[in-house]
Design an enzyme around this catalytic site. Structure first.
Site, mmCIF file in Angstrom:
data_model
loop_
_atom_site.group_PDB
_atom_site.id
_atom_site.type_symbol
_atom_site.label_atom_id
_atom_site.label_comp_id
_atom_site.label_asym_id
_atom_site.label_seq_id
_atom_site.Cartn_x
_atom_site.Cartn_y
_atom_site.Cartn_z
ATOM 1 N N CYS A 196 0.852 -1.201 0.000
ATOM 2 C CA CYS A 196 0.000 0.000 0.000
ATOM 3 C C CYS A 196 0.881 1.240 0.000
ATOM 4 O O CYS A 196 2.104 1.157 0.021
ATOM 5 C CB CYS A 196 -0.880 0.015 1.241
HETATM 6 N N1 GLN Z 1 -0.918 -6.724 3.986
HETATM 7 C C1 GLN Z 1 -1.721 -5.541 4.037
HETATM 8 C C2 GLN Z 1 -3.063 -5.735 3.377
HETATM 9 O O1 GLN Z 1 -3.369 -6.757 2.856
HETATM 10 C C3 GLN Z 1 -1.010 -4.349 3.440
HETATM 11 C C4 GLN Z 1 -0.814 -4.567 1.979
HETATM 12 C C5 GLN Z 1 0.124 -3.636 1.345
HETATM 13 O O2 GLN Z 1 0.980 -2.988 1.947
HETATM 14 N N2 GLN Z 1 -0.023 -3.602 0.076
HETATM 15 O O3 GLN Z 1 -3.820 -4.847 3.382
#
Ligand code: GLN
Length: 248
Positions: A2
């Site tokens: 994210c």
């Molecule tokens: N693992 C977290 C989620 O599934 C954050 C994902 C990310 O950083 N892309 O939301």
């Protein structure tokens, strides 16, 4: 991975912080420039902001849909201003639920928290089992579990910066492949970690667009004021002061 962002300083509109910068969080939802894992951030977004004249707890707006498709957010973002904001756009890790309760920012009391990264599901269970009095995670998403670990310690009176550092180091030891970029605020101080992904910050000292400090997964524009945070660091930003310390 994210992308997330936090601001503390003079009040600015959510639109000015998130939607208007050329490469800001809105654009990062379909065209991030530094994302190391994943391509777009279309699995949800969330924004938390403080209105201390009304109450100490932040307001939170979250959706399990892309930021670019939310006309209601487009409208309110131009009219809501705040001196402390934390926002995220989400690319769900494989196997994690796509739902509002899995979307950052997570909140407890006066704290907002976002996680950029991943951690093995079995390790999350182990870490929760070690906590003497764990809060129930809002979702089975790894980020929600990390948030619950942080919030459980804060509920027992722990300091925000120390808690972020401790949880990242302990989770990193339990899962050496984990990526643990956390970003949190209590409404005045921003605390962030780098553990496997990118993070930058900048201090704006001028009245226009507003003095303050911005911490973000990646710069929202090409201005030379952005400074990259090396990996495995804890960043603490308050007023116009930033301190960095090693997490190893
Ligand atoms: N693992 C977290 C989620 O599934 C954050 C994902 C990310 O950083 N892309 O939301």
């Amino acid at each position: 991975m994210c992308r997330h962002l936090a601001w503390t300083g003079q009040p600015r509109s959510l639109s000015a912080l998130l939607r208007e910068p050329e490469n800001g969080l809105l654009r990062q939802s379909w065209a991030p420039r530094r994302m190391r894992h994943g391509t777009i951030n279309a699995d949800g977004f969330g924004v938390g902001w403080y209105a201390p004249e009304v109450r100490p707890e932040p307001a939170v707006y979250r959706r399990a849909t892309p930021m670019w498709g939310d006309a209601t957010f487009t409208s309110l973002s131009g009219a809501v201003t705040s001196g402390c904001v934390l926002a995220a756009v989400r690319s769900a890790t494989a196997g994690m639920p796509v739902e509002e309760s899995a979307t950052a920012p997570f909140t407890s009391g006066d704290v907002l928290l976002s996680h950029n990264g991943r951690i093995r599901p079995d390790v999350m269970g182990q870490l929760l089992a070690k906590d003497p009095d764990p809060l129930v995670p809002e979702s089975r998403c790894d980020s929600a579990v990390l948030a619950a670990l942080v919030f459980s310690r804060l509920a027992r009176g722990a300091d925000l910066a120390e808690t972020i550092a401790d949880v990242v180091v302990e989770a990193g030891a339990a899962d050496p492949a984990a990526r643990l970029n956390l970003l949190a605020t209590d409404g005045t101080t921003i605390v962030g970690s780098t553990w496997g992904d990118t993070l930058s910050y900048r201090i704006l000292a001028t009245a226009t667009p507003g003095a303050g400090t911005e911490v973000a997964s990646e710069p929202g524009d090409d201005d030379s004021s952005w400074i990259d945070v090396p990996d495995r660091r804890l960043i603490v930003a308050r007023d116009l002061t930033v301190t960095l310390r090693s997490l190893t």
